[in-house]
Design a protein around this motif. Structure first.
Motif, PDB file in Angstrom:
ATOM      1  N   VAL A 134       0.849  -1.198   0.000  1.00 34.54           N
ATOM      2  CA  VAL A 134       0.000   0.000   0.000  1.00 34.54           C
ATOM      3  C   VAL A 134       0.884   1.248   0.000  1.00 34.54           C
ATOM      4  O   VAL A 134       0.637   2.208  -0.746  1.00 34.54           O
ATOM      5  N   ARG A 135       1.924   1.228   0.844  1.00 37.30           N
ATOM      6  CA  ARG A 135       2.851   2.375   0.886  1.00 37.30           C
ATOM      7  C   ARG A 135       3.556   2.566  -0.460  1.00 37.30           C
ATOM      8  O   ARG A 135       3.794   3.701  -0.889  1.00 37.30           O
ATOM      9  N   VAL A 169      -4.593   5.879   7.404  1.00 36.35           N
ATOM     10  CA  VAL A 169      -5.500   4.844   6.888  1.00 36.35           C
ATOM     11  C   VAL A 169      -5.049   3.463   7.358  1.00 36.35           C
ATOM     12  O   VAL A 169      -5.861   2.649   7.803  1.00 36.35           O
ATOM     13  N   LEU A 170      -3.759   3.207   7.287  1.00 38.49           N
ATOM     14  CA  LEU A 170      -3.243   1.912   7.709  1.00 38.49           C
ATOM     15  C   LEU A 170      -3.401   1.703   9.216  1.00 38.49           C
ATOM     16  O   LEU A 170      -3.760   0.607   9.669  1.00 38.49           O
ATOM     17  N   ARG A 188     -11.340   5.985   1.027  1.00 41.18           N
ATOM     18  CA  ARG A 188     -10.577   7.054   1.680  1.00 41.18           C
ATOM     19  C   ARG A 188      -9.234   7.255   0.975  1.00 41.18           C
ATOM     20  O   ARG A 188      -8.816   8.395   0.735  1.00 41.18           O
ATOM     21  N   PHE A 189      -8.560   6.161   0.641  1.00 42.21           N
ATOM     22  CA  PHE A 189      -7.276   6.259  -0.054  1.00 42.21           C
ATOM     23  C   PHE A 189      -7.446   7.013  -1.380  1.00 42.21           C
ATOM     24  O   PHE A 189      -6.651   7.898  -1.713  1.00 42.21           O
ATOM     25  N   GLN A 241      -5.970  -7.061   2.257  1.00 42.38           N
ATOM     26  CA  GLN A 241      -4.882  -7.976   2.599  1.00 42.38           C
ATOM     27  C   GLN A 241      -4.140  -7.552   3.869  1.00 42.38           C
ATOM     28  O   GLN A 241      -3.419  -8.347   4.458  1.00 42.38           O
ATOM     29  N   THR A 242      -4.334  -6.315   4.305  1.00 42.32           N
ATOM     30  CA  THR A 242      -3.702  -5.875   5.555  1.00 42.32           C
ATOM     31  C   THR A 242      -4.478  -6.373   6.773  1.00 42.32           C
ATOM     32  O   THR A 242      -4.015  -6.230   7.902  1.00 42.32           O
ATOM     33  N   GLY A 243      -5.681  -6.914   6.538  1.00 44.52           N
ATOM     34  CA  GLY A 243      -6.469  -7.426   7.643  1.00 44.52           C
ATOM     35  C   GLY A 243      -7.559  -6.500   8.121  1.00 44.52           C
ATOM     36  O   GLY A 243      -8.258  -6.821   9.080  1.00 44.52           O
ATOM     37  N   THR A 244      -7.724  -5.357   7.468  1.00 48.51           N
ATOM     38  CA  THR A 244      -8.772  -4.435   7.913  1.00 48.51           C
ATOM     39  C   THR A 244     -10.152  -5.031   7.690  1.00 48.51           C
ATOM     40  O   THR A 244     -10.379  -5.754   6.713  1.00 48.51           O
TER      41      THR A 244
END
Length: 201
Positions: free
Chosen positions: A90-91, A189-190, A158-159, A146-149
């Motif tokens: 994402v970064r 966001v993360l 939002r991104f 995939q980050t688990g959110t």
């Protein structure tokens, strides 16, 4: 679909036309540029242009399609990068946005610019913009999932909104300040993924 006189390859004249249109449309806008200007700078005749494109509208869609393919290639490679966590991917996508803002001659988002000139949702140019944006939203949302959110859809929106704001601000204000603000917001966001749903709605 753009017309070409070449079988299985793109002609030099078509490439020159698209290169010229890309440079002019991005830096000076679309409605303000006529076919005569494009053919003159591309060093081709009107007849040559119409052998490859049905008209200016077809050329504009081809310009956006080229931009779409370039961005897809870059973002898809970052999204699939091996050995990177979902958060880092994402970064990486966020940093690719920042790289564009910092690049010489940056004039904002080609797709937002085109949408401003073609607001009719049924117009082929506007539809090309929406298709690109839907792909980008889905790609970012999948990465955030995939980050688990638990709120990937809201986080993805939002991104994209943050990205839109950064792209609009990047050609008006100090690119470094805009870049830093955007990257900080992406970190928010993360960090928010385990605590609250970002941008409900």
């Amino acid at each position: 679909m753009s017309r070409s006189t070449e079988s299985g390859s793109t002609s030099e004249a078509r490439t020159r036309l698209l290169d010229t249109a890309t440079a002019i449309f991005y830096t000076q806008g679309i409605h303000s540029v006529g076919i005569d200007r494009i053919t003159s700078e591309a060093r081709v005749t009107r007849a040559t242009l119409y052998r490859h494109f049905s008209g200016k509208e077809d050329l504009i869609v081809a310009y956006l399609d080229r931009a779409d393919r370039a961005i897809r290639g870059q973002v898809d490679a970052l999204a699939r990068a091996a050995g990177r966590s979902a958060e880092d991917r994402v970064r990486d996508v966020a940093r690719s946005v920042v790289d564009g803002i910092r690049s010489p001659g940056f004039r904002g988002c080609a797709f937002l610019n085109a949408a401003a000139e073609y607001p009719d949702p049924g117009h082929p140019v506007h539809r090309a913009v929406l298709a690109h944006r839907q792909w980008f939203l889905e790609t970012v949302t999948d990465l955030l999932a995939q980050t688990g959110t638990e709120h990937a859809d809201a986080a993805g929106r939002r991104f994209v909104m943050l990205r839109d704001g950064a792209m609009a601000s990047g050609c008006l204000f100090d690119p470094e300040l805009v870049a830093g603000t955007f990257l900080d917001a992406v970190e928010d966001v993360l960090r928010a993924r385990d605590t609250r749903p970002p941008l409900a709605g």
